[in-house]
Design an enzyme around this catalytic site. Structure first.
Site, PDB file in Angstrom:
ATOM      1  N   GLY A 125       0.838  -1.197   0.000  1.00  0.00           N
ATOM      2  CA  GLY A 125       0.000   0.000   0.000  1.00  0.00           C
ATOM      3  C   GLY A 125       0.874   1.249   0.000  1.00  0.00           C
ATOM      4  N   SER A 220       5.269  -5.510  -3.051  1.00  0.00           N
ATOM      5  CA  SER A 220       4.975  -4.095  -3.253  1.00  0.00           C
ATOM      6  C   SER A 220       5.534  -3.233  -2.115  1.00  0.00           C
ATOM      7  CB  SER A 220       3.455  -3.947  -3.396  1.00  0.00           C
ATOM      8  OG  SER A 220       3.131  -2.726  -3.956  1.00  0.00           O
ATOM      9  N   TYR A 221       4.675  -2.447  -1.469  1.00  0.00           N
ATOM     10  CA  TYR A 221       5.198  -1.595  -0.396  1.00  0.00           C
ATOM     11  C   TYR A 221       5.667  -2.428   0.809  1.00  0.00           C
ATOM     12  CZ  TYR A 221       6.152   2.424   2.456  1.00  0.00           C
ATOM     13  OH  TYR A 221       6.820   3.349   3.231  1.00  0.00           O
ATOM     14  N   ASP A 413       4.705  -6.788 -14.605  1.00  0.00           N
ATOM     15  CA  ASP A 413       4.220  -5.696 -13.763  1.00  0.00           C
ATOM     16  C   ASP A 413       4.831  -4.395 -14.260  1.00  0.00           C
ATOM     17  OD1 ASP A 413       3.355  -4.047 -11.664  1.00  0.00           O
ATOM     18  OD2 ASP A 413       5.030  -4.622 -10.356  1.00  0.00           O
ATOM     19  N   HIS A 466       2.158  -7.800 -10.943  1.00  0.00           N
ATOM     20  CA  HIS A 466       2.567  -7.313  -9.625  1.00  0.00           C
ATOM     21  C   HIS A 466       2.234  -8.335  -8.528  1.00  0.00           C
ATOM     22  CE1 HIS A 466       3.583  -3.836  -7.099  1.00  0.00           C
ATOM     23  NE2 HIS A 466       2.512  -4.040  -6.370  1.00  0.00           N
TER      24      HIS A 466
END
Ligand code: NAG
Ligand code: NAG
Ligand code: NAG
Ligand code: NAG
Ligand code: NAG
Length: 490
Positions: A125, A220-221, A413, A466
């Site tokens: 996020g 991701s984050y 991605d 992703h």
């Protein structure tokens, strides 16, 4: 899917860029991406300070957990097919006086649960729920198009480990704080500290896992969350002069690692994949300042980003070749579903499923009746206080502490693409131990890999977006098995 991420990455450019879902914002449906530019009130981008452990983890945060494990047992989820492994879900209080609690969902392994490792999974996020990992990616079930029933994921990672999904920080998914001002104190340091307190308490609740080999994974984050939590664990083990948590390794995918190279890699990926023009690539490199110190951007830079935005708005940037979702509805009857063919509207089905009262009851979630819906990436958290521009020093720390470090990348991605990850790893200037080569699954090339001295493995997953396990579930399972067993891919 990880909608806040866009708001995040480009902060270093002082260009605020966000996602909206055009179908129904609340549904967090198929994300149609657009970037827009505005001056930020707060300058997150110049924080180059390295991540620091918040030293507030003390005895006061560790509470007796007797009997809570059995209360958390999930007999069966609504609409669930038969399954032989145990599932648990519930809250762990991470701060008693504030009333802050994190929600977890735990699935034990199909076989050999007493010997297989414990694997934590974190989505990113910031602000996205790790139940996405459970119901869209690597968990044992996926939600049918009716938003009511589940089907089996035969490539679930609980064939390789006991898998723990944690919604973090408070404000994400079912996780909450009774002190709502807590949400404005969100940031990397607080997330790591709370995640650590969660783990210590969770292991009290599930004491049979206390000495188990422990691994942290995420995408991701979570490229920030995973190493920061690992760092916090090492810090506390060292401080206590004993193994409080038996951390063995960490693995991150399509991960935010180093803002400057992540950003350059994204632009180059769009250019090399015929999504933006060579002219715009050239302009962006010429006029945008990707350095962590950048405080303003030129008009030329903003104009080129405008062109970038126009060109990516109508594709799914998380998988540049995936079909889009054009309907926010669920169906009265479940459509025929296949684990091998990711349904672009899956996020809608999950949203409907997780907001059913009977599902929340079965999950032991939302027991305090929160005022907002469960969302994939909600907006409860509006402020993010700290985010170092790089996590490379943490990766280096693990390598010198003998912690296994793997970095993987789904190669279609566009958000944190393989070019970004390669540039970020190159920044570490590591000698190569095992040269770049393909790895195989069922005679097909599953991806490519390269191993560096100091035990860092980089692996791509071919034709994965992703969310690697959503798009290439079999390759993702093979990858995680190799990681957990410490075997090089070949
Ligand atoms: C559960 O275990 C039983 C007995 O080992 C087996 O017969 C059955 O096929 C298993 N069911 C599933 C869904 O794996
Ligand atoms: C939050 O407040 C509710 C209502 O008073 C209470 O039931 C719950 O236990 C509190 N949560 C925590 C983590 O203390
Ligand atoms: C740490 O523990 C080991 C044995 O477990 C002991 O030999 C050593 O002296 C301890 N170190 C400190 C700084 O307390
Ligand atoms: C950023 O600022 C710091 C402190 O002023 C300086 O040491 C560093 O060299 C700068 N980095 C870049 C890339 O300009
Ligand atoms: C919690 O329950 C309330 C009342 O049923 C509901 O309105 C709310 O959307 C739920 N929130 C979450 C996060 O599930």
């Amino acid at each position: 899917m990880e909608s806040k991420l866009f708001c995040w990455i480009l902060l270093s450019l002082l260009i605020l860029s966000c996602f909206v879902s055009q179908t129904n914002e609340k549904m967090q449906g198929q994300t149609l991406v657009y970037l827009y530019k505005s001056r930020l009130k707060q300058n997150f981008g110049v924080d180059t300070s390295l991540f620091k452990v918040i030293n507030h983890v003390n005895e006061a945060n560790v509470h007796p957990q007797v009997g809570l494990k059995e209360e958390d047992r999930i007999e069966r989820l609504p609409g669930q097919p038969l399954a032989n492994f145990s599932q648990y879900g519930g809250y762990v209080t991470v701060h008693k006086s504030a009333g802050r609690a994190l929600y977890y969902y735990f699935v034990e392994a199909h076989h050999s649960k007493n010997s297989l490792p414990l694997l934590l999974w974190l989505n990113g996020g910031p602000g996205c729920s790790s139940l996405a990992g459970a119901l869209l990616e690597l968990g044992p079930f996926r939600v049918h198009s009716d938003g009511k029933t589940l089907y089996t994921n035969k490539f679930s990672w609980n064939y390789a480990a006991n898998v723990l999904f944690l919604e973090s920080p408070a404000g994400v998914g079912f996780s909450y704080s009774n002190t709502t001002s807590d949400y404005d104190k969100s940031g990397d340091s607080r997330t790591a500290a709370d995640n650590y307190v969660f783990l210590v308490n969770w292991l009290e609740r599930f004491p049979e896992y206390k000495d188990r080999d422990f691994y942290i994974s995420g995408e991701s984050y979570a490229g920030h969350y995973v190493p920061q939590l690992a760092h916090t664990i090492l810090y506390h083990n060292k401080k206590a002069n004993k193994t409080i948590i038996n951390l063995k390794g960490s693995i991150i995918g399509n991960a935010v690692i180093n803002d400057e190279t992540d950003e350059q890699g994204m632009v180059d990926y769009f250019g090399s994949h015929a999504i933006i023009s060579d002219q715009d690539v050239y302009q962006i490199h010429k006029y945008c300042d990707f350095s962590p110190n950048a405080t303003t951007q030129s008009r030329e830079c903003e104009a080129s980003y405008g062109a970038l935005e126009d060109n990516i708005i109508d594709i799914n940037v998380y998988n540049i070749y995936a079909p889009m979702c054009f309907s926010s509805d669920v169906t009265t009857r479940p459509k025929k579903a296949s684990i091998l063919e990711f349904d672009p509207c899956s996020t809608n089905y999950m949203y409907v499923y997780l907001n059913r009262p009977e599902v929340q009851e079965a999950l032991h979630a939302n027991v305090t009746k929160l005022t907002h819906d469960w969302e994939l990436c909600g907006d409860t958290i509006q402020v993010w206080r700290d985010s170092p521009s790089t996590i490379i020093p943490l990766l280096k720390e693990f390598m010198s502490s003998g912690i296994r470090v793997w970095i993987f990348s789904g190669d279609i991605d566009g958000r944190v693409p393989v070019t970004s990850t390669k540039y970020s790893i190159n920044k570490m200037k590591l000698p190569v131990k095992i040269a770049w080569h393909p790895w195989f699954l069922n005679k097909e090339v599953g991806g490519y890999t390269q191993v560096y001295e100091g035990d860092l493995t980089f692996a791509t997953v071919r034709e994965a977006g992703h969310q690697v396990p959503s798009y290439q579930p079999a390759r993702a399972l093979s990858l995680i098995k190799h990681f957990l067993e410490g075997k090089p891919l070949h």
